[in-house]
Design a protein around this motif. Structure first.
Motif, short mmCIF file in Angstrom:
data_model
loop_
_atom_site.label_atom_id
_atom_site.label_comp_id
_atom_site.label_asym_id
_atom_site.label_seq_id
_atom_site.Cartn_x
_atom_site.Cartn_y
_atom_site.Cartn_z
N ILE A 65 61.12 59.40 60.82
CA ILE A 65 61.61 60.27 60.07
C ILE A 65 62.37 59.63 58.85
CG2 ILE A 65 63.76 61.92 59.69
CD1 ILE A 65 63.23 62.36 63.00
N GLY A 66 62.72 58.34 58.98
CA GLY A 66 63.66 57.69 57.89
C GLY A 66 62.59 57.26 56.97
N ARG A 67 61.33 56.65 57.41
CA ARG A 67 60.25 56.32 56.57
C ARG A 67 59.72 57.48 55.42
NH1 ARG A 67 56.94 54.59 60.03
NH2 ARG A 67 57.11 52.41 59.95
N ALA A 68 59.64 58.56 56.10
CA ALA A 68 59.05 59.71 55.39
C ALA A 68 59.98 60.37 54.49
CB ALA A 68 58.59 60.74 56.51
N GLY B 7 63.28 54.97 43.54
CA GLY B 7 63.90 54.50 42.32
C GLY B 7 65.42 54.33 42.46
N LYS B 8 66.03 54.80 43.42
CA LYS B 8 67.51 54.72 43.84
C LYS B 8 67.78 53.95 44.87
CE LYS B 8 71.02 58.06 45.05
NZ LYS B 8 71.44 59.61 45.32
N GLU C 83 58.99 58.61 49.20
CA GLU C 83 57.42 58.30 48.96
C GLU C 83 57.44 56.85 48.75
OE1 GLU C 83 55.82 60.63 45.58
OE2 GLU C 83 56.14 62.50 46.67
N LYS C 84 58.29 56.20 48.12
CA LYS C 84 58.16 54.92 47.97
C LYS C 84 59.46 54.02 48.29
CE LYS C 84 57.02 51.40 44.58
NZ LYS C 84 56.84 51.01 43.07
N TRP C 85 59.27 53.02 49.06
CA TRP C 85 60.54 52.16 49.50
C TRP C 85 60.37 50.72 48.95
CZ3 TRP C 85 64.97 53.22 52.08
CH2 TRP C 85 64.98 54.81 52.84
#
Length: 293
Positions: free
Chosen positions: A150-153, A214-215, A156-158
């Motif tokens: 859930i966290g990974r999803a 980006g945040k 879109e970009k980590w």
């Protein structure tokens, strides 16, 4: 010890200049309780009112936040610990906090029938096997795998990067944002985390900043108790439902030689205890309080 400890013991405020000697003593005599790392002591010095007395092969920390005559159990050689305790007993009735089972055994043998012991379940440290926490094999980890996904999803970009002098302000900014979100009733470690971040390099701490789309949304920071044990001192996550993913990503980034992660205590908070148990600790370090009769 090479010199006699004078009574009363002389305590002083913690300073970075003490780090090398405190760590030498701690590591020389095998203390792996995260509370005794210099990074932890220094970070919490204001909140806990810590003051320290350093002898040749032992040190003792006064915990003024707990009241008069309150101390962390001494750290160091058996001879050094006993001399510090003997000196305290000359002029006051000390209360010792953060005793492990071995510390309790030491007091029982050196001072039979002189101390009453209280089990401090809320202060047990949760230890996790790093590789198990990365692999998450088996039914026991089903719920945790779900929370991580859930966290990974949620983005879109980590992007994950080590905390350093060049980006430390970003971690401090996350701290401030987290404070605004949580409110004053939930920020007991704000001063400690700020102290740790402002002295990050000097304290030899290590950690990561997490950026989602980006945040900047989280940081996690701690210290190596030994090369094999990493302690998670502070974890601030701004986005909901990402905590499990953030911790899993940390495990993946830790050095190969690190085998165990210390997630510290649950403070008796029901939600926090449930979360720590969900992650399947390999061991809980039992903690006691010793009170002179």
């Amino acid at each position: 010890m090479n010199k006699t400890v004078a009574a009363p013991l002389v305590f002083e405020k913690l300073s970075i200049s003490q780090k090398a000697e405190v760590e030498r003593i701690r590591l020389s005599f095998g203390n792996t309780l995260y509370l005794y790392t210099f990074a932890s002591l220094f970070s919490w010095k204001e909140d806990e009112g810590y003051e320290i007395c350093i002898a040749d092969n032992a040190f003792i920390v006064k915990n003024n936040a707990e009241g008069d005559c309150s101390y962390l159990f001494p750290c160091g050689s058996d001879e050094g610990k006993k001399e510090l305790i003997d000196t305290l007993l000359l002029y006051e009735k000390p209360v010792f906090y953060t005793l492990t089972d071995n510390d309790k055994f030491f007091l029982e043998n050196e001072y039979p029938n002189r101390f009453h012991f209280e089990n401090c379940r809320n202060e047990y440290s949760y230890l996790y096997d790093k590789n198990e926490q990365i692999e998450l094999k088996g039914k026991a980890y089903k719920s945790l795998r779900h929370q991580i996904n859930i966290g990974r999803a949620s983005a879109e970009k980590w992007t994950v990067e080590p905390i350093n002098d060049g980006n430390i302000k970003r971690a401090l900014d996350i701290n401030e944002q987290w404070t605004k979100i949580k409110g004053v009733n939930d920020i007991a470690d704000l001063a400690a985390s700020q102290e740790a971040l402002k002295n990050f390099s000097k304290l030899s701490m290590w950690g990561l900043i997490f950026n989602a789309d980006g945040k900047d949304v989280a940081y996690i920071a701690g210290t190596f108790v030994t090369p094999e044990i990493f302690d998670i001192s502070f974890c601030k996550v701004l986005n909901n439902n990402c905590d499990c993913f953030i911790k899993w990503a940390l495990y993946c980034e830790l050095p190969k030689e690190t085998k165990t992660v210390d997630s510290e205590e649950d403070l008796g908070l029901e939600g926090l205890r449930k979360h720590k148990l969900l992650r399947q600790p390999k061991e809980l370090t039992r903690i006691w309080k010793g009170i002179l009769l």
